[in-house]
Design a protein around this motif. Sequence first.
Motif, PDB file in Angstrom:
ATOM      1  N   ASN A   3       0.776  -1.238   0.000  1.00 20.65           N
ATOM      2  CA  ASN A   3       0.000   0.000   0.000  1.00 20.65           C
ATOM      3  C   ASN A   3       0.804   1.284   0.000  1.00 20.65           C
ATOM      4  OD1 ASN A   3      -2.561  -0.812  -0.369  1.00 20.65           O
ATOM      5  ND2 ASN A   3      -2.974  -1.118   1.823  1.00 20.65           N
ATOM      6  N   THR A   4       2.110   1.167  -0.171  1.00 21.75           N
ATOM      7  CA  THR A   4       2.861   2.400  -0.410  1.00 21.75           C
ATOM      8  C   THR A   4       3.747   2.170  -1.623  1.00 21.75           C
ATOM      9  OG1 THR A   4       4.843   1.875   0.850  1.00 21.75           O
ATOM     10  CG2 THR A   4       3.024   2.851   2.089  1.00 21.75           C
ATOM     11  N   ILE A   5       4.068   3.264  -2.259  1.00 23.30           N
ATOM     12  CA  ILE A   5       5.001   3.180  -3.389  1.00 23.30           C
ATOM     13  C   ILE A   5       5.972   4.344  -3.256  1.00 23.30           C
ATOM     14  CG2 ILE A   5       3.373   4.400  -4.896  1.00 23.30           C
ATOM     15  CD1 ILE A   5       4.584   2.862  -7.260  1.00 23.30           C
ATOM     16  N   LYS A  27       3.714  14.456 -10.997  1.00 22.17           N
ATOM     17  CA  LYS A  27       2.344  14.891 -11.285  1.00 22.17           C
ATOM     18  C   LYS A  27       1.667  13.914 -12.239  1.00 22.17           C
ATOM     19  CE  LYS A  27       1.957  18.747 -13.531  1.00 22.17           C
ATOM     20  NZ  LYS A  27       2.143  20.138 -13.942  1.00 22.17           N
ATOM     21  N   SER A  29       2.344  10.754 -12.657  1.00 25.03           N
ATOM     22  CA  SER A  29       2.064   9.493 -11.971  1.00 25.03           C
ATOM     23  C   SER A  29       0.856   9.635 -11.052  1.00 25.03           C
ATOM     24  CB  SER A  29       3.279   9.059 -11.151  1.00 25.03           C
ATOM     25  OG  SER A  29       4.360   8.816 -12.011  1.00 25.03           O
ATOM     26  N   LYS A  31      -1.651  11.528 -11.300  1.00 28.38           N
ATOM     27  CA  LYS A  31      -2.904  11.603 -12.059  1.00 28.38           C
ATOM     28  C   LYS A  31      -3.395  10.215 -12.473  1.00 28.38           C
ATOM     29  CE  LYS A  31      -2.352  16.244 -13.839  1.00 28.38           C
ATOM     30  NZ  LYS A  31      -2.003  17.050 -15.020  1.00 28.38           N
ATOM     31  N   LYS A  32      -2.472   9.254 -12.504  1.00 27.20           N
ATOM     32  CA  LYS A  32      -2.876   7.893 -12.857  1.00 27.20           C
ATOM     33  C   LYS A  32      -3.270   7.090 -11.625  1.00 27.20           C
ATOM     34  CE  LYS A  32      -0.145   7.715 -17.061  1.00 27.20           C
ATOM     35  NZ  LYS A  32       1.090   7.287 -17.681  1.00 27.20           N
ATOM     36  N   MET A  33      -3.188   7.724 -10.438  1.00 27.91           N
ATOM     37  CA  MET A  33      -3.374   6.968  -9.203  1.00 27.91           C
ATOM     38  C   MET A  33      -4.568   7.418  -8.360  1.00 27.91           C
ATOM     39  SD  MET A  33       0.636   6.620  -8.323  1.00 27.91           S
ATOM     40  CE  MET A  33       0.499   5.714  -6.829  1.00 27.91           C
ATOM     41  N   ASN A  34      -5.575   8.012  -9.014  1.00 29.34           N
ATOM     42  CA  ASN A  34      -6.795   8.398  -8.304  1.00 29.34           C
ATOM     43  C   ASN A  34      -6.574   9.416  -7.177  1.00 29.34           C
ATOM     44  OD1 ASN A  34      -7.600   5.914  -9.676  1.00 29.34           O
ATOM     45  ND2 ASN A  34      -9.524   6.241  -8.615  1.00 29.34           N
ATOM     46  N   VAL A  35      -5.510  10.194  -7.264  1.00 26.71           N
ATOM     47  CA  VAL A  35      -5.278  11.209  -6.233  1.00 26.71           C
ATOM     48  C   VAL A  35      -6.127  12.437  -6.570  1.00 26.71           C
ATOM     49  CG1 VAL A  35      -3.534  12.634  -5.090  1.00 26.71           C
ATOM     50  CG2 VAL A  35      -2.935  10.342  -5.903  1.00 26.71           C
ATOM     51  N   PRO A  37      -7.405  15.960  -7.440  1.00 24.29           N
ATOM     52  CA  PRO A  37      -6.691  16.995  -8.199  1.00 24.29           C
ATOM     53  C   PRO A  37      -6.119  18.111  -7.326  1.00 24.29           C
ATOM     54  CG  PRO A  37      -8.733  16.439  -9.314  1.00 24.29           C
ATOM     55  CD  PRO A  37      -8.718  15.665  -8.027  1.00 24.29           C
ATOM     56  N   ILE A  40      -2.945  16.939  -5.830  1.00 27.24           N
ATOM     57  CA  ILE A  40      -1.895  16.921  -6.861  1.00 27.24           C
ATOM     58  C   ILE A  40      -1.321  18.317  -7.055  1.00 27.24           C
ATOM     59  CG2 ILE A  40      -1.372  16.481  -9.299  1.00 27.24           C
ATOM     60  CD1 ILE A  40      -3.560  14.359  -9.316  1.00 27.24           C
ATOM     61  N   ILE A  67       4.237   7.437  -1.432  1.00 22.27           N
ATOM     62  CA  ILE A  67       2.794   7.648  -1.613  1.00 22.27           C
ATOM     63  C   ILE A  67       2.033   6.525  -0.920  1.00 22.27           C
ATOM     64  CG2 ILE A  67       0.941   7.929  -3.315  1.00 22.27           C
ATOM     65  CD1 ILE A  67       3.403   8.488  -5.316  1.00 22.27           C
ATOM     66  N   SER A  68       1.117   6.875  -0.069  1.00 26.67           N
ATOM     67  CA  SER A  68       0.230   5.882   0.552  1.00 26.67           C
ATOM     68  C   SER A  68      -1.193   6.429   0.470  1.00 26.67           C
ATOM     69  CB  SER A  68       0.633   5.656   2.011  1.00 26.67           C
ATOM     70  OG  SER A  68       0.147   6.709   2.803  1.00 26.67           O
ATOM     71  N   PRO A  69      -2.208   5.615   0.759  1.00 29.10           N
ATOM     72  CA  PRO A  69      -3.576   6.141   0.688  1.00 29.10           C
ATOM     73  C   PRO A  69      -3.860   7.223   1.748  1.00 29.10           C
ATOM     74  CG  PRO A  69      -3.590   3.742   0.575  1.00 29.10           C
ATOM     75  CD  PRO A  69      -2.206   4.149   0.967  1.00 29.10           C
TER      76      PRO A  69
ATOM     77  N   PHE B 352      -7.024   8.161 -17.520  1.00 35.36           N
ATOM     78  CA  PHE B 352      -5.713   7.513 -17.501  1.00 35.36           C
ATOM     79  C   PHE B 352      -5.435   6.757 -16.206  1.00 35.36           C
ATOM     80  CE2 PHE B 352      -5.350  11.190 -20.346  1.00 35.36           C
ATOM     81  CZ  PHE B 352      -4.974  10.547 -21.499  1.00 35.36           C
ATOM     82  N   LYS B 353      -6.407   6.720 -15.292  1.00 27.73           N
ATOM     83  CA  LYS B 353      -6.122   6.119 -13.987  1.00 27.73           C
ATOM     84  C   LYS B 353      -5.892   4.607 -14.097  1.00 27.73           C
ATOM     85  CE  LYS B 353     -10.939   5.476 -12.825  1.00 27.73           C
ATOM     86  NZ  LYS B 353     -12.101   5.970 -12.106  1.00 27.73           N
ATOM     87  N   SER B 361      -4.701   1.595  -7.254  1.00 31.23           N
ATOM     88  CA  SER B 361      -3.794   2.320  -8.151  1.00 31.23           C
ATOM     89  C   SER B 361      -2.354   2.222  -7.685  1.00 31.23           C
ATOM     90  CB  SER B 361      -4.187   3.791  -8.236  1.00 31.23           C
ATOM     91  OG  SER B 361      -5.498   3.923  -8.704  1.00 31.23           O
ATOM     92  N   ILE B 362      -2.148   2.295  -6.358  1.00 33.12           N
ATOM     93  CA  ILE B 362      -0.780   2.190  -5.819  1.00 33.12           C
ATOM     94  C   ILE B 362      -0.219   0.797  -6.125  1.00 33.12           C
ATOM     95  CG2 ILE B 362       0.582   2.033  -3.677  1.00 33.12           C
ATOM     96  CD1 ILE B 362      -1.131   4.338  -2.578  1.00 33.12           C
ATOM     97  N   MET B 365       0.487   0.680  -9.814  1.00 33.72           N
ATOM     98  CA  MET B 365       1.637   1.510 -10.170  1.00 33.72           C
ATOM     99  C   MET B 365       2.934   0.804  -9.754  1.00 33.72           C
ATOM    100  SD  MET B 365       2.670   4.175 -11.692  1.00 33.72           S
ATOM    101  CE  MET B 365       1.676   5.645 -11.875  1.00 33.72           C
TER     102      MET B 365
END
Lengths: 140, 427
Positions: A3-5, A27, A29, A31-35, A37, A40, A67-69, B352-353, B361-362, B365
Motif C-alpha cells: 500500500n505504499t510506493i 504529477k 504518476s 494523475k494515474k493513481m486516483n489522487v 486533483p 496533486i 505515496i500511501s492512501p 488515464f487512472k 492504483s498504488i 503503479m
Amino acid sequence: MANTITMSYEVPGGDFTRAGEASSSLKGSLKKMNVDPDIIRRVAIAMYEGEINMVIHANGGKIDVIISPDEIEMILTDEGPGIEDIELAMQAGYSTAPDNIRTLGFGAGMGLPNMKKYTDEMKIESQVGVGTTVRMKVKL
Amino acid sequence: MGKFFTSVHLKEDLCKGCINCIKRCPTQAIRVRNGKAVITKEFCIDCGECIRICPHHAKEATYDSPEIMKNYEYTVALPAPSLYGQFNHLEDVNIVLTALKKMGFDDVFEVSGAAEIVSEISRHFVNEHKENWPVISTACPTVVRLIQVRFPNLIEHLLPVCAPVDLAAAMAREKAMKATGLPCEKIGIIFISPCPAKVTAMKSPIGIDHTEIDGVLAMKEVYPLLLPLMKQSIDDVEELGISGRIGIGWGATGGEAGGLLTDNYLAADGIENVIKILEDLEDQKFDNLEFIELNACAGGCVGGVLTVENPFLAKVKLQRLRKYLPVACSHLVSGRDENSYWNDEVRYEPVFKLGRDMKESIANMTRVEELNERFPGLDCGSCGAPTCKALAEDIVRGVANEQDCIHILRDYIHRLSSELSRLDTKK
C-alpha cells in the motif's frame, strides 16, 4: 510495505532547462493513481519549489516521494552548502540567490514559505557544509 | 453513441503496423495490435497528429459528404475563417460566400461574424472574472478535451463561452427559421471545417448540452468545388459578409487573443507546445496573465488537417485580407449573450487512472514500475506501445503481456533453447 510506493528522482544541479522535470513526472504518476486533483496541485507546487531550490543552491540532489492512501511524503536530500539560519530562510522575501539567478525570475524568497503553505507538515534538517534534508507531508 | 467518440478512423488495408503514429500521439492513445493501429477512444483528443504523420495515409478523418445537403429543404453554410486563407489573391470574402451559394447552399453565415460576438462576450467575461485569470480559450475542442482528461485543476480557468461555430449555428438557424417559416428539422446547418475535432465536438459536445450543427464538411473537399464557382462569381458578387478584422483573425493563432484588445495574453499553438503551457500553468508558473489562447494545430485553425494550404502561407493570406476591413462588423445585441454561455458542467474525467481507488492504483503503479525495470528502456515501439512504460501500463490494465516485448521474448526463447539442448545432451 504494501500500500505504499516510493518514486525516486535525481535532480541535476545548475541545469535550469531540466528544473521541474521531477515534479512534472510525479504529477503525471499521481494523475494515474486516483489522487484528488487539489492534492496533486499542492504536491506539485511544493515539490517544484523544492526542486528549484536544489538546482539554485545545492548543485542538485535526490527526491524520494512515498505515496500511501493516507499521505504523500516528499523527502528532498542534497549535499549542498546547508542553511545557516533556518528561521530566517523561512521568512517570506528572504533570499540568498545570486543576481544571475534573480534575472531568470527566480530568487524571490518565496520558495520555502510556499513549500510550507502548500503542505501539511514540513521539517528542515540542515548542517552548514554538509547538506539539507527537507521533509514535507500532504495528508489525503 | 458511446460515451467516447473519435473522429479519426483507420483504413485497415493501408495500415502497415509501423510505429509512426504510436510515437507521435501526444496522449499515447494508439497501439499496434495484430499488425494494425488501434485507437483507445477514451484517450484520443482528436488532435489529428496521427493523420499528419501516417506515411501510408491509413488514418482518416470522419466527416460528412456534400450529399448531406439533400437531407434538408433549406441549407446554410457556415464557413470557418480559415477557409479564406486557402485561396490565392483573394481580395473579397464575398466571392467565397457567393460561390458557396452557387454550390447549392441557400444561405451562408460566416463563423467569423459569430466570432466577433464571442470576442465581445469574452472581453466582458475576462474583465469581470479576475479570480479566473488566466482565462483559457475554449474555441479549440481538442484543447478543451485535453484539459478535461489531463488537467483537472485548470477546468475552472476555461472560458465558459460557446465556440464561434456553435454560436454561428444557433444564430443561422434562428435566421433561417424566420426567413423561411420552415420547422427546425428541415433546415440543415452545415459547417465547412478545417479540422476533424469539430466533428467530435458536434457528436459529443463539451460545455453545451447540444449543438445546432447538423453536418461537417471537410475544407479540403469543398475547396476544389469552390474554385470554379468563385471564377463564375466574380461578376455578380453578393454582399454576404458579416465580419471584419477581428472575426477573420480567429482563423490563425493569436487572432482570438487579439480580439480581446489587451496585450496581457499568451498564444500558443501546436499540441506539444499546448501541453507544455498547461503543465507550467498547472504549476502556477505564470503571474498576472489575463488570457491564454491555445490551438492544437501549428499556426492555429489554418493548420487543421482538413485544410489545403500551408498554414504559414494561409496566415499571411488572412493578414492581407484583413488589412482594409473594419475592426468588427458583428456586435452583441441584448439578450444574445445569455444563450452564448456554456450550459453544461465540465467535469474531470480521469481516463488515464490505473485502478478504481487509490489503494488499487498504488498496487498497480508498483507493478508498472517493477515491469518497467525489466524492460530494456529502448522505447522501440516493437511491442506496439509507444514506450516501455506504456507497455507496462498496458500489461497492468490487462490488454498486453510481457512477451509482447521482443527483447523479453528473445531472452525467453534463448533460455528455452539452451534448456532444450541441455536436455538433449543428457540423453
